[in-house]
Design an enzyme around this catalytic site. Structure first.
Site, PDB file in Angstrom:
ATOM      1  N   ASP A  59      -7.932  -5.325  -0.231  1.00 44.34           N
ATOM      2  CA  ASP A  59      -8.394  -6.221  -1.289  1.00 44.34           C
ATOM      3  C   ASP A  59      -8.029  -7.682  -1.049  1.00 44.34           C
ATOM      4  O   ASP A  59      -8.494  -8.559  -1.768  1.00 44.34           O
ATOM      5  CB  ASP A  59      -7.820  -5.772  -2.646  1.00 44.34           C
ATOM      6  CG  ASP A  59      -8.359  -4.408  -3.053  1.00 44.34           C
ATOM      7  OD1 ASP A  59      -9.558  -4.207  -2.930  1.00 44.34           O
ATOM      8  OD2 ASP A  59      -7.554  -3.547  -3.470  1.00 44.34           O
ATOM      9  N   HIS A 102       0.850  -1.197   0.000  1.00 42.02           N
ATOM     10  CA  HIS A 102       0.000   0.000   0.000  1.00 42.02           C
ATOM     11  C   HIS A 102       0.878   1.236   0.000  1.00 42.02           C
ATOM     12  O   HIS A 102       1.917   1.260   0.647  1.00 42.02           O
ATOM     13  CB  HIS A 102      -0.919   0.015   1.222  1.00 42.02           C
ATOM     14  CG  HIS A 102      -2.068   0.956   1.065  1.00 42.02           C
ATOM     15  ND1 HIS A 102      -1.979   2.296   1.370  1.00 42.02           N
ATOM     16  CD2 HIS A 102      -3.314   0.746   0.578  1.00 42.02           C
ATOM     17  CE1 HIS A 102      -3.134   2.870   1.089  1.00 42.02           C
ATOM     18  NE2 HIS A 102      -3.966   1.957   0.613  1.00 42.02           N
TER      19      HIS A 102
HETATM   20  N1  CMC Z   1       4.286  -7.833  -4.735  1.00 41.90           N
HETATM   21  C1  CMC Z   1       5.625  -7.780  -4.879  1.00 41.90           C
HETATM   22  N2  CMC Z   1       6.350  -6.666  -4.753  1.00 41.90           N
HETATM   23  C2  CMC Z   1       5.696  -5.536  -4.468  1.00 41.90           C
HETATM   24  C3  CMC Z   1       4.304  -5.507  -4.293  1.00 41.90           C
HETATM   25  C4  CMC Z   1       3.586  -6.710  -4.443  1.00 41.90           C
HETATM   26  N3  CMC Z   1       2.250  -6.732  -4.300  1.00 41.90           N
HETATM   27  N4  CMC Z   1       3.911  -4.239  -4.028  1.00 41.90           N
HETATM   28  C5  CMC Z   1       5.024  -3.496  -4.014  1.00 41.90           C
HETATM   29  N5  CMC Z   1       6.111  -4.280  -4.269  1.00 41.90           N
HETATM   30  C6  CMC Z   1       7.525  -3.838  -4.290  1.00 41.90           C
HETATM   31  C7  CMC Z   1       7.839  -3.029  -5.523  1.00 41.90           C
HETATM   32  O1  CMC Z   1       8.271  -3.863  -6.572  1.00 41.90           O
HETATM   33  C8  CMC Z   1       8.922  -2.106  -5.012  1.00 41.90           C
HETATM   34  O2  CMC Z   1      10.093  -2.869  -4.902  1.00 41.90           O
HETATM   35  P1  CMC Z   1      11.551  -2.160  -5.170  1.00 41.90           P
HETATM   36  O3  CMC Z   1      11.705  -1.162  -4.072  1.00 41.90           O
HETATM   37  O4  CMC Z   1      12.527  -3.286  -5.089  1.00 41.90           O
HETATM   38  O5  CMC Z   1      11.478  -1.540  -6.526  1.00 41.90           O
HETATM   39  C9  CMC Z   1       8.473  -1.812  -3.573  1.00 41.90           C
HETATM   40  O6  CMC Z   1       7.693  -2.949  -3.184  1.00 41.90           O
HETATM   41  C10 CMC Z   1       7.625  -0.538  -3.450  1.00 41.90           C
HETATM   42  O7  CMC Z   1       6.504  -0.687  -4.313  1.00 41.90           O
HETATM   43  P2  CMC Z   1       5.880   0.455  -5.216  1.00 41.90           P
HETATM   44  O8  CMC Z   1       5.298  -0.159  -6.438  1.00 41.90           O
HETATM   45  O9  CMC Z   1       6.872   1.558  -5.406  1.00 41.90           O
HETATM   46  O10 CMC Z   1       4.740   0.973  -4.250  1.00 41.90           O
HETATM   47  P3  CMC Z   1       3.552   1.933  -4.648  1.00 41.90           P
HETATM   48  O11 CMC Z   1       3.226   2.698  -3.437  1.00 41.90           O
HETATM   49  O12 CMC Z   1       3.887   2.694  -5.880  1.00 41.90           O
HETATM   50  O13 CMC Z   1       2.375   0.918  -5.032  1.00 41.90           O
HETATM   51  C11 CMC Z   1       0.641  -0.666  -4.790  1.00 41.90           C
HETATM   52  C12 CMC Z   1       1.404   0.504  -4.143  1.00 41.90           C
HETATM   53  C13 CMC Z   1      -0.559  -0.983  -3.928  1.00 41.90           C
HETATM   54  C14 CMC Z   1       0.136  -0.247  -6.177  1.00 41.90           C
HETATM   55  C15 CMC Z   1       1.571  -1.897  -4.894  1.00 41.90           C
HETATM   56  O14 CMC Z   1       1.952  -2.312  -3.615  1.00 41.90           O
HETATM   57  C16 CMC Z   1       0.933  -3.062  -5.661  1.00 41.90           C
HETATM   58  O15 CMC Z   1       1.054  -3.117  -6.879  1.00 41.90           O
HETATM   59  N6  CMC Z   1       0.239  -4.001  -4.971  1.00 41.90           N
HETATM   60  C17 CMC Z   1      -0.474  -5.058  -5.641  1.00 41.90           C
HETATM   61  C18 CMC Z   1      -1.819  -4.565  -6.155  1.00 41.90           C
HETATM   62  C19 CMC Z   1      -2.796  -4.295  -5.041  1.00 41.90           C
HETATM   63  O16 CMC Z   1      -2.977  -5.107  -4.132  1.00 41.90           O
HETATM   64  N7  CMC Z   1      -3.494  -3.149  -5.102  1.00 41.90           N
HETATM   65  C20 CMC Z   1      -4.502  -2.739  -4.108  1.00 41.90           C
HETATM   66  C21 CMC Z   1      -4.061  -1.528  -3.366  1.00 41.90           C
HETATM   67  S1  CMC Z   1      -4.966  -1.199  -1.855  1.00 41.90           S
HETATM   68  C22 CMC Z   1      -6.577  -0.738  -2.188  1.00 41.90           C
HETATM   69  C23 CMC Z   1      -6.845  -0.098  -3.470  1.00 41.90           C
HETATM   70  O17 CMC Z   1      -6.314   0.954  -3.798  1.00 41.90           O
HETATM   71  O18 CMC Z   1      -7.653  -0.666  -4.206  1.00 41.90           O
END
Ligand code: CMC
Length: 392
Positions: free
Chosen positions: A328, A271
């Site tokens: 989720d 998140h």
């Molecule tokens: N699985 C594996 N690695 C992950 C995940 C994941 N679900 N989420 C983040 N990471 C890693 C990412 O690759 C990055 O690694 P590094 O620092 O080595 O490059 C690090 O964690 C930080 O991630 P980010 O993508 O920069 O984080 P963000 O704040 O931009 O994205 C997020 C947040 C929710 C989009 C992301 O965590 C994600 O894609 N999660 C999976 C999809 C998901 O469950 N979405 C629902 C979000 S909550 C409710 C909603 O909004 O609907």
């Protein structure tokens, strides 16, 4: 002067002041108008929560009654609007239908195109939208399933009416059990608002051009659709199901999620704001157990989900990046228990988020915010001659 700061994904950009929803990501705190989500989840109805989010205070009995009466009054949709559903192909994703139909509703209510942000006309429009989104969602499902539509029944609760429109059949009136009514209510309350997330920011960006409320929330639906946002609730169930079908060990998926050359992510984890836990996921995990026990359902996917959570809690990759289950992760298992089909999961999120979108659209106008218009750093040719067609 003249220096530009980049902030990709707006992770560190404050776009507005808001008094609607408070999130403290470090401590896993979520409050609507100051009231903790843990209390609302157990004590409040969805319409009561929607009122709180829209008007800043819990309604008294009379206020809740007139708000609910208004929602009830607006549940039916215009017959000509009904005909539009049959124009969609059977395979149309319900999120596409929802977004298109929300825009269409405004054509049948031209008075809402220029709605003020306060007073009785705003109240009426907000209730109309909260009500129509539910009818449209249920009709989209019925049409796609090739089943006759069920018109709303004014004697039912907000959740009961939705379930009736979804599942009643001409010879078999759907009976809403108290457990299912409660489970759906909980789902909607937990989704009612979440400050400046992707879809709410979209509603604000679109609204900032003074676009009407209906087109602004229709845009919000589109933003919510993506698998990194609301679409994650369906993606989690597809992922858990794929894990179950494959028979592979969970570590196989964990390794894939950690591999930077692999696009695979563990859906329902991580998140932008919550860095220790997502309070909605804690509530959901507990309530999913209660609901499944009450309904005598034994769901393999819940077992897989819990094992997956367990192994990520021991894993350095997830620990160091503060990746925990988000809202989720367990919500899809709740929706499965209620009997909602997979392609409707994100639509359910949209119904739940509607109060938050409307309240943010209103606040944007109350605060007289400027049009949203970020800048960029241009990296293309600074100047290039026009080459005539015969020389290209
Ligand atoms: N699985 C594996 N690695 C992950 C995940 C994941 N679900 N989420 C983040 N990471 C890693 C990412 O690759 C990055 O690694 P590094 O620092 O080595 O490059 C690090 O964690 C930080 O991630 P980010 O993508 O920069 O984080 P963000 O704040 O931009 O994205 C997020 C947040 C929710 C989009 C992301 O965590 C994600 O894609 N999660 C999976 C999809 C998901 O469950 N979405 C629902 C979000 S909550 C409710 C909603 O909004 O609907």
């Amino acid at each position: 002067t003249g220096y530009i700061t980049m902030d990709p994904g707006f992770g560190n950009t404050g776009s507005c002041y808001s008094s609607i929803t408070y999130v403290d990501g470090a401590n896993g705190v979520l409050r609507y108008r100051g009231i903790p989500i843990e209390e609302l989840a157990l004590k409040a109805g969805f319409t009561e929560t929607a009122y709180l989010i829209l008007y800043g205070k819990l309604p008294n009995e009379n206020e809740l009654k007139s708000f609910s009466d208004r929602i009830r009054e607006h549940a039916p949709i215009h017959t000509n609007l009904e005909h539009h559903f049959s124009g969609f192909p059977k395979s149309a994703p319900p999120m596409a239908i929802l977004s298109a139909m929300l825009n269409l509703v405004s054509c049948f209510h031209p008075e809402v195109l220029d709605v003020p942000t306060t007073g009785d006309e705003f109240d009426r429009t907000a209730a109309l939208l909260l009500s129509k989104v539910r009818t449209i969602a249920a009709f989209a499902y019925r049409m796609a399933a090739g089943k006759p539509i069920n018109h709303p029944n004014p004697n039912l609760s907000y959740c009961g009416n939705f379930l009736h429109m979804m599942f009643s059949d001409p010879y078999n009136e759907y009976e809403v059990s108290p457990e299912i009514d409660k489970a759906l209510n909980l789902f909607l309350v937990l989704h009612a608002d979440h400050e400046q997330n992707c879809s709410t920011s979209t509603v604000r960006v679109v609204g900032s051009s003074r676009a009407n409320l209906f087109s602004s929330v229709a845009a919000g639906v589109c933003a919510l659709w993506g698998p990194l946002h609301g679409g994650a609730n369906a993606a989690v169930i597809s992922m858990l199901d794929a894990i179950k079908q494959s028979g592979r060990p969970l570590t196989y998926y964990l390794d894939r999620a950690k591999d930077k050359d692999d696009d695979f992510r563990l859906m329902g984890f991580g998140h932008r704001v919550y860095k220790n836990f997502d309070p909605r996921s804690i509530i959901l995990k507990k309530q999913v157990h209660n609901v499944l026990t009450a309904l005598k359902i034994d769901d393999d996917l819940l077992k897989i989900a819990m094992e997956l959570e367990e192994i990520t809690l021991q894993d350095d990759y997830f620990i160091s990046r503060h990746l925990y289950p988000n809202v989720d992760f367990y919500s899809g298992i709740l929706l499965r228990a209620i009997g909602i089909p997979l392609d409707m999961y994100t639509v359910m999120f949209a119904i739940g988020r509607m109060p938050g979108w409307i309240a943010n659209w209103k606040e944007l106008h109350d605060h007289h915010l400027r049009i949203s218009r970020p800048r960029q750093i241009y990296t293309g040719n600074t100047e290039h001659p026009f080459i005539p067609m015969n020389q290209r």
